[in-house]
Motif scaffolding. Sequence first.
Motif, PDB file in Angstrom:
ATOM      1  N   SER A 132       0.807  -1.212   0.000  1.00 44.25           N
ATOM      2  CA  SER A 132       0.000   0.000   0.000  1.00 44.25           C
ATOM      3  C   SER A 132       0.844   1.267   0.000  1.00 44.25           C
ATOM      4  N   GLU A 133       2.153   1.132   0.331  1.00 39.72           N
ATOM      5  CA  GLU A 133       3.004   2.319   0.346  1.00 39.72           C
ATOM      6  C   GLU A 133       3.493   2.721  -1.040  1.00 39.72           C
ATOM      7  N   VAL A 134       3.166   1.962  -2.079  1.00 38.12           N
ATOM      8  CA  VAL A 134       3.538   2.352  -3.438  1.00 38.12           C
ATOM      9  C   VAL A 134       2.859   3.676  -3.768  1.00 38.12           C
ATOM     10  N   PRO A 135       3.631   4.708  -4.126  1.00 39.84           N
ATOM     11  CA  PRO A 135       3.029   6.037  -4.347  1.00 39.84           C
ATOM     12  C   PRO A 135       2.066   6.062  -5.517  1.00 39.84           C
ATOM     13  N   VAL A 136       0.971   6.796  -5.329  1.00 38.22           N
ATOM     14  CA  VAL A 136      -0.075   6.834  -6.350  1.00 38.22           C
ATOM     15  C   VAL A 136       0.411   7.527  -7.611  1.00 38.22           C
ATOM     16  N   TRP A 137       1.422   8.407  -7.499  1.00 34.81           N
ATOM     17  CA  TRP A 137       1.885   9.122  -8.687  1.00 34.81           C
ATOM     18  C   TRP A 137       2.530   8.178  -9.704  1.00 34.81           C
ATOM     19  N   CYS A 138       2.939   6.981  -9.279  1.00 34.35           N
ATOM     20  CA  CYS A 138       3.479   6.004 -10.246  1.00 34.35           C
ATOM     21  C   CYS A 138       2.446   5.712 -11.331  1.00 34.35           C
ATOM     22  N   GLY A 139       1.191   5.605 -10.926  1.00 35.81           N
ATOM     23  CA  GLY A 139       0.118   5.400 -11.896  1.00 35.81           C
ATOM     24  C   GLY A 139      -0.054   6.606 -12.796  1.00 35.81           C
ATOM     25  N   GLY A 140       0.214   7.804 -12.260  1.00 40.95           N
ATOM     26  CA  GLY A 140       0.141   9.006 -13.071  1.00 40.95           C
ATOM     27  C   GLY A 140       1.169   9.015 -14.179  1.00 40.95           C
ATOM     28  N   VAL A 141       2.370   8.551 -13.881  1.00 36.86           N
ATOM     29  CA  VAL A 141       3.426   8.468 -14.900  1.00 36.86           C
ATOM     30  C   VAL A 141       3.023   7.506 -16.004  1.00 36.86           C
ATOM     31  N   ARG A 142       2.507   6.349 -15.624  1.00 42.32           N
ATOM     32  CA  ARG A 142       2.077   5.369 -16.618  1.00 42.32           C
ATOM     33  C   ARG A 142       0.935   5.901 -17.461  1.00 42.32           C
ATOM     34  N   GLY A 143      -0.025   6.556 -16.800  1.00 43.80           N
ATOM     35  CA  GLY A 143      -1.157   7.105 -17.534  1.00 43.80           C
ATOM     36  C   GLY A 143      -0.737   8.180 -18.519  1.00 43.80           C
ATOM     37  N   LEU A 144       0.183   9.055 -18.090  1.00 44.09           N
ATOM     38  CA  LEU A 144       0.676  10.109 -18.972  1.00 44.09           C
ATOM     39  C   LEU A 144       1.353   9.517 -20.201  1.00 44.09           C
ATOM     40  N   LEU A 145       2.218   8.530 -19.991  1.00 42.94           N
ATOM     41  CA  LEU A 145       2.951   7.978 -21.127  1.00 42.94           C
ATOM     42  C   LEU A 145       2.060   7.143 -22.042  1.00 42.94           C
ATOM     43  N   ASN A 146       1.057   6.485 -21.483  1.00 42.65           N
ATOM     44  CA  ASN A 146       0.100   5.784 -22.347  1.00 42.65           C
ATOM     45  C   ASN A 146      -0.661   6.772 -23.226  1.00 42.65           C
ATOM     46  N   THR A 147      -0.993   7.936 -22.671  1.00 44.00           N
ATOM     47  CA  THR A 147      -1.674   8.967 -23.449  1.00 44.00           C
ATOM     48  C   THR A 147      -0.773   9.493 -24.558  1.00 44.00           C
ATOM     49  N   VAL A 148       0.483   9.766 -24.213  1.00 48.35           N
ATOM     50  CA  VAL A 148       1.440  10.266 -25.213  1.00 48.35           C
ATOM     51  C   VAL A 148       1.623   9.244 -26.329  1.00 48.35           C
ATOM     52  N   ALA A 149       1.686   7.971 -25.975  1.00 51.67           N
ATOM     53  CA  ALA A 149       1.869   6.929 -26.985  1.00 51.67           C
ATOM     54  C   ALA A 149       0.711   6.898 -27.976  1.00 51.67           C
ATOM     55  N   ARG A 150      -0.496   7.196 -27.492  1.00 48.82           N
ATOM     56  CA  ARG A 150      -1.670   7.220 -28.384  1.00 48.82           C
ATOM     57  C   ARG A 150      -1.698   8.484 -29.237  1.00 48.82           C
ATOM     58  N   GLU A 151      -1.320   9.606 -28.648  1.00 45.64           N
ATOM     59  CA  GLU A 151      -1.403  10.874 -29.367  1.00 45.64           C
ATOM     60  C   GLU A 151      -0.233  11.099 -30.316  1.00 45.64           C
ATOM     61  N   TYR A 152       0.890  10.452 -30.024  1.00 48.18           N
ATOM     62  CA  TYR A 152       2.081  10.586 -30.869  1.00 48.18           C
ATOM     63  C   TYR A 152       2.574   9.190 -31.266  1.00 48.18           C
ATOM     64  N   PRO A 153       1.866   8.520 -32.155  1.00 50.31           N
ATOM     65  CA  PRO A 153       2.231   7.138 -32.492  1.00 50.31           C
ATOM     66  C   PRO A 153       3.616   7.000 -33.120  1.00 50.31           C
ATOM     67  N   ARG A 185       6.204  -1.713 -26.349  1.00 56.40           N
ATOM     68  CA  ARG A 185       5.329  -1.851 -25.189  1.00 56.40           C
ATOM     69  C   ARG A 185       5.513  -0.634 -24.287  1.00 56.40           C
ATOM     70  N   VAL A 186       4.417  -0.043 -23.820  1.00 52.56           N
ATOM     71  CA  VAL A 186       4.529   1.194 -23.048  1.00 52.56           C
ATOM     72  C   VAL A 186       4.942   0.926 -21.605  1.00 52.56           C
ATOM     73  N   GLU A 187       4.446  -0.135 -20.992  1.00 48.38           N
ATOM     74  CA  GLU A 187       4.733  -0.409 -19.580  1.00 48.38           C
ATOM     75  C   GLU A 187       5.586  -1.666 -19.435  1.00 48.38           C
ATOM     76  N   VAL A 188       6.791  -1.480 -18.887  1.00 47.43           N
ATOM     77  CA  VAL A 188       7.702  -2.604 -18.680  1.00 47.43           C
ATOM     78  C   VAL A 188       8.340  -2.463 -17.303  1.00 47.43           C
ATOM     79  N   GLY A 189       8.358  -3.549 -16.547  1.00 49.12           N
ATOM     80  CA  GLY A 189       9.047  -3.575 -15.267  1.00 49.12           C
ATOM     81  C   GLY A 189      10.310  -4.412 -15.379  1.00 49.12           C
ATOM     82  N   CYS A 190      11.356  -3.996 -14.688  1.00 49.01           N
ATOM     83  CA  CYS A 190      12.630  -4.721 -14.717  1.00 49.01           C
ATOM     84  C   CYS A 190      13.128  -4.911 -13.292  1.00 49.01           C
ATOM     85  N   ALA A 191      13.391  -6.147 -12.913  1.00 50.47           N
ATOM     86  CA  ALA A 191      13.932  -6.430 -11.591  1.00 50.47           C
ATOM     87  C   ALA A 191      14.579  -7.804 -11.586  1.00 50.47           C
ATOM     88  N   ARG A 192      15.769  -7.878 -11.027  1.00 53.35           N
ATOM     89  CA  ARG A 192      16.497  -9.146 -10.866  1.00 53.35           C
ATOM     90  C   ARG A 192      16.601  -9.919 -12.182  1.00 53.35           C
TER      91      ARG A 192
END
Length: 244
Positions: A132-153, A185-192
Amino acid sequence: KGGARATVPERAQRYVLRVEELPGEAAPAAHLAASLAGRRITITDDGGGVAQALAARLQGHEARVQILTAAQPLSDVDAFVDLAGLGAASPASVYDLFDLVRSAALGGAEQIVAATACGGSFGHDERGPVASEVPVWCGGVRGLLNTVAREYPRLHVEAVDVDTTESQERVAEQLLGELIRGNGRVEVGCARGVRRGLRVVPEGLDRTKAASACDLDADSVVLITGGARGLGARTAVALARRFG
């Protein structure tokens, strides 16, 4: 007029986000690194050393790199990499990112990458949201970039989530891999060493379990916003009947 009417389901389908493993290791493919030569790449400083580690790797592949400080404007670039989300970020940082992304997109950039620090899987595991401590703004970053990807293909846009408990060198290596890979792909996670993505899947709701987990009662105050077409009113009535 004359067309087939859309079928409206009796009950809305419920969907959830689930983590899935993506092909490829979270590290750069050496034979693709030549594509970086001569590219103008600007990086915002995270304040923790990842920007410097990434810049050194990019310069090793003959890219022209600038690390941007807060006072500097964004000049014409081929690629823009925002690492502010790895430092002491806040909801306000998404507004700053918006301005930088807009400048990059309108300035002719070909690639925009923004990093977040939500553990390498956007605060999810195989079962759903965690921590629950994951900051909500992380979703804002993803949402912004998904929007940019649609508007600027024409742009390659990517939100890369990393695990900042890993070393600066390791995080920089993973970010370099995503810059080189450009897989669309717009959303990618990288760990280990593992790359992950999010997918939307249908999933039913155990209504008995959900109701028992809800601690509303007749004295609770619930704020409902929106619902101009009656959804808010219907929700309020349903809550009042159930808990009033």
